[in-house]
Design an enzyme around this catalytic site. Sequence first.
Site, PDB file in Angstrom:
ATOM      1  CE1 TYR A 196     -25.795  -5.615   6.420  1.00  0.00           C
ATOM      2  CE2 TYR A 196     -27.128  -7.067   5.003  1.00  0.00           C
ATOM      3  CZ  TYR A 196     -26.202  -6.121   4.956  1.00  0.00           C
ATOM      4  OH  TYR A 196     -25.622  -5.404   3.957  1.00  0.00           O
ATOM      5  CD  GLU A 198     -26.501  -5.306   0.827  1.00  0.00           C
ATOM      6  OE1 GLU A 198     -27.150  -6.179   1.304  1.00  0.00           O
ATOM      7  OE2 GLU A 198     -25.823  -4.795   1.453  1.00  0.00           O
ATOM      8  CE1 TYR A 253     -18.295  -5.134  -7.824  1.00  0.00           C
ATOM      9  CE2 TYR A 253     -17.612  -2.691  -8.192  1.00  0.00           C
ATOM     10  CZ  TYR A 253     -18.465  -3.558  -7.314  1.00  0.00           C
ATOM     11  OH  TYR A 253     -18.832  -3.364  -6.244  1.00  0.00           O
ATOM     12  CE1 TYR A 307      -9.034  -9.801 -11.324  1.00  0.00           C
ATOM     13  CE2 TYR A 307     -10.564 -11.290 -10.873  1.00  0.00           C
ATOM     14  CZ  TYR A 307      -9.321 -10.826 -10.616  1.00  0.00           C
ATOM     15  OH  TYR A 307      -8.377 -11.900 -10.188  1.00  0.00           O
ATOM     16  N   GLY A 366      -5.369  -0.229 -12.522  1.00  0.00           N
ATOM     17  CA  GLY A 366      -6.568   0.755 -12.540  1.00  0.00           C
ATOM     18  C   GLY A 366      -6.932   1.310 -13.702  1.00  0.00           C
ATOM     19  CB  THR A 406      -9.311  -2.584 -16.263  1.00  0.00           C
ATOM     20  OG1 THR A 406      -9.420  -2.781 -14.859  1.00  0.00           O
ATOM     21  CG2 THR A 406      -8.060  -3.467 -16.462  1.00  0.00           C
TER      22      THR A 406
END
Length: 403
Positions: free
Chosen positions: A98, A140, A191, A208, A279, A281
């Site tokens: 950052y 995060e 994903y 993915y 889309g 998946t």
Amino acid sequence: MLSAESAAVIRATLPVVGAALDDITTRFYATMFADRPELLDGMFNRGNQASGAQRQALAGSIAAYAGALVHDPEASPQAVLDRIAHKHAAVGVTENQYTIVHKYLFAAIADVLGDAVTPEVAAAWDEVYWQMAAALIAREARLYQSAGVQPGDTWRPWTVVERREETPGTVSFLLRPADGGPAPRARAGQYVSVRLLMPDGVHQLRQYSLSADPGAAGDLRRITVKRVTGTGGAPDGEVSALLHTTVRAGDELVLSAPFGDVVLDEGDRPLVLASAGIGCTPLVGMLDHLAATGSTRPVLVLHADRSPADHAHRAEVHRLVEQLPHAQALFWYERPGVEEAGARVGLLDLTDVAVPADGEVYLCGPLPFLRAARAQFLRAGVESDRIHYEVFGPDQWLPGAAV
């Protein structure tokens, strides 16, 4: 919350800065990568840089966050922050980066806006940046902790157990941890990032969706990859091409821990799973989870594609729908085929579809599809906060963002 002084400056300068954000982010990325080319090795996707998708996503997120701070100062723009935090964790962003971004971003702002960036303007936008950065760093950190990994160290080798051709341009990979340990916990809709070494020696990555229920397959996980062919001057997908042409059963892939903020809720409301193209998946993963857990929720599956032959997991969707007592599937094809005699022709159209107004709607597909589908669901009476969407790659669409 911004200080009163900074809020007034941001409110006054947001239109000017917002109008210049494309130039600012273009200058930012060009300068940063010229000075720090190592950031292109396994951190930033070159295809997204070439297409401008990453630049547009950054500009949109800055404008959305700043706009939220001045238009609704008592509220935190949760959706913007959560989406970015999951994307960052999936590629291993760390706190020190950052500071790097701040250096080059604010140099780009000064270069593009020149004398308009007074000390007061610089200080106000600096406050916006570090508020946003602090919120993202905290989110995060929690995501890394929940995933059981150190910040930035999210990668793990997986063995390809099976490769399966779904359509002529789509392939699925069934994977198991190569170290013999248990697979990390995941939720339907999430994903993973796949990190590949390209022929020129630079690592590239792509996200993915998990295309099967992560809770029912033990330590196995499945991803489905469509080979990306560039259009309109955009390059072909480097990662998808390499996966299609070189990866076979027995090979190893490096994957991140699972992330993603668009996950199947565990309530009892009716569900609508609407997708276009590849889309499907994450929504197939959700449907698989519903079938595996014996769900009795009403489920409406809607999918639009070029043709039945292009529709990945088409037969699987039929099988899963048959396992659910209150499920229905409707398909639209631009080029219908005998494989789906009852399908509708054209693009997704809700005109005569009984959409449950009290349902939870999940969307995934190209941006034009997301915009059109969301508008149709709103007209059908679904409240905006019950329409959830997933975008593959940088999120260039923030519904309702104030700029």
